[in-house]
Motif scaffolding. Structure first.
Motif, mmCIF file in Angstrom:
data_model
loop_
_atom_site.group_PDB
_atom_site.id
_atom_site.type_symbol
_atom_site.label_atom_id
_atom_site.label_comp_id
_atom_site.label_asym_id
_atom_site.label_seq_id
_atom_site.Cartn_x
_atom_site.Cartn_y
_atom_site.Cartn_z
ATOM 1 N N LEU A 301 0.837 -1.274 0.041
ATOM 2 C CA LEU A 301 -0.056 0.197 0.017
ATOM 3 C C LEU A 301 0.800 1.206 0.024
ATOM 4 C CD1 LEU A 301 -2.923 -1.207 2.455
ATOM 5 C CD2 LEU A 301 -3.095 -0.749 -0.028
ATOM 6 N N LEU A 302 2.005 1.353 0.772
ATOM 7 C CA LEU A 302 3.002 2.481 0.746
ATOM 8 C C LEU A 302 3.442 2.609 -0.451
ATOM 9 C CD1 LEU A 302 4.723 1.972 4.006
ATOM 10 C CD2 LEU A 302 3.312 3.801 3.481
ATOM 11 N N MET A 303 4.055 1.435 -1.269
ATOM 12 C CA MET A 303 4.819 1.705 -2.411
ATOM 13 C C MET A 303 3.424 2.002 -3.520
ATOM 14 S SD MET A 303 6.710 -1.834 -2.724
ATOM 15 C CE MET A 303 7.226 -1.589 -4.528
ATOM 16 N N ALA A 304 2.404 1.729 -3.362
ATOM 17 C CA ALA A 304 1.410 2.210 -4.424
ATOM 18 C C ALA A 304 0.966 3.605 -3.998
ATOM 19 C CB ALA A 304 0.129 1.328 -4.145
ATOM 20 N N ALA A 305 0.976 4.128 -2.649
ATOM 21 C CA ALA A 305 0.770 5.287 -2.308
ATOM 22 C C ALA A 305 1.659 6.587 -2.942
ATOM 23 C CB ALA A 305 0.363 5.634 -0.803
ATOM 24 N N PHE A 306 3.139 6.048 -2.637
ATOM 25 C CA PHE A 306 4.171 6.750 -2.966
ATOM 26 C C PHE A 306 4.149 6.828 -4.500
ATOM 27 C CE2 PHE A 306 6.676 5.310 0.861
ATOM 28 C CZ PHE A 306 6.143 6.778 1.563
ATOM 29 N N ALA A 307 3.972 5.870 -5.276
ATOM 30 C CA ALA A 307 3.822 6.066 -6.825
ATOM 31 C C ALA A 307 2.713 6.997 -7.342
ATOM 32 C CB ALA A 307 3.735 4.723 -7.473
#
Length: 342
Positions: A301-307
């Motif tokens: 979820l963090l990776m998706a949010a950062f992207a």
């Protein structure tokens, strides 16, 4: 008109509310994300059992027979069972047959069983991207055991081991299993190994190959699966003192022969599932597997949010310009990323 989901109905086990919630979660809609947020405190009670293996090994038939046995009053209080069956999606149309219900039609009328088919939607690793969300909804709805049947993608299909407490790997004779048995990946995630279609002439050969592979790899295998689950954690796996030595708690995967179409050998598999759940709870591994799964989900979820946040800040024309340089071989992908991040 804004779509809504009856969350209280889901918690009460209302099948229509449950189906609606699952659809919203599978579509990754705003309503679906809200439902997951509200239901999260009510989850964490179900035993998640993954069933994986090569296509044609008999996973659906095995799941069908295990569900029938889990619902039998002879074993005590019948378990409430949910089944999530993941089917491969077409790379061209995006559609899926969702045909697992055909093999499970004799349990579809049981009120204590809920079956949900879903398409992989191009996600690799054997399960769909939203499978964990569907499982959480079913967990909150009060199901005791959730059986997750994967696509059947082969030895790279290891995502299920991150999702499930117990992973069953199903093999079938005559499919090159004497070689498959010594390969890394699919075998190493197994908590329970099943040689299905045991009436096949080569069944004993497959059983011997799998057993020999486990014996050969035992010094490393006994803790490999726990390292797989705990590698993202900031704390060490539970250990126990034996004499003057500390040893990790080890579960040795049992190997069973079954004929799922005839219900042969299913009792032993179901008993092994119960024993594994008991083992995980007694040795602190249940909590650690839950922690590893939630941390993995948080990372995604963090990776998706950062992207998503990065895409908002970077001009699309700049991305296209850098991509053009990559296509012209003026810039390598590694340097392209560095340039875009600057």
């Amino acid at each position: 008109m804004r779509r809504t989901v009856d969350v209280q109905g889901v918690l009460a086990g209302d099948r229509r509310a449950l189906a609606r919630a699952l659809t919203e979660v599978e579509n990754d809609s705003k309503v679906g994300r809200e439902v997951l947020d509200v239901l999260f405190p009510h989850s964490g009670n179900a035993h998640l059992v993954g069933v994986t293996g090569s296509p044609g090994a008999g996973k659906s038939s095995l799941v069908n027979q295990m569900t029938r046995l889990l619902r039998t009053p002879d074993r005590g209080e019948p378990k409430k069972v949910a089944i999530v069956a993941v089917d491969p999606s077409s790379p061209f149309t995006g559609g899926a047959i969702l045909g697992d219900r055909i093999r499970m039609r004799d349990i579809t009328e049981d009120e204590g069983v809920f079956i949900r088919s879903m398409a992989s939607r191009g996600h690799l690793g054997g399960i769909a991207r939203t499978t964990s969300g569907l499982v959480r909804v079913l967990d909150a709805a009060g199901f005791d055991i959730i059986l997750i049947e994967t696509v059947g993608a082969g030895q790279s299909e290891v995502d299920i081991a991150r999702l499930a407490h117990t992973t069953i790997v199903v093999e079938a004779p005559g499919m090159g299993d004497d070689i498959q048995a010594i390969k890394a990946g699919i075998l190493e995630i197994a908590d329970i190994l099943v040689v299905n279609k045991a009436d096949h002439p080569l069944a004993d050969n497959t059983l011997r190959a799998l057993t020999a592979s486990l014996e050969f790899a035992r010094p490393d295998h006994v803790s490999a699966l726990e390292r797989f689950h705990h590698r993202e954690l900031a704390f060490e796996p539970v250990k126990v003192k034996k004499g003057n030595q500390e040893k990790e708690m080890a579960w040795i995967p049992p190997v069973f022969k079954t004929i799922s179409t005839e219900g042969v050998g299913i009792e032993a598999v179901v008993e092994a599932i119960d024993k594994h759940a008991k083992f995980l709870r007694e040795h602190g591994q249940w909590h650690l597997r839950d922690a590893a799964r939630l941390q993995e989900e948080l990372n995604e979820l963090l990776m998706a949010a950062f992207a998503a946040e990065w895409r908002k800040k970077v001009d699309q024309q700049r991305i296209e310009a850098v991509l053009g340089e990559v296509l012209e071989r003026k810039l390598s992908p590694i340097h392209a990323v560095e340039k875009l991040l600057r």
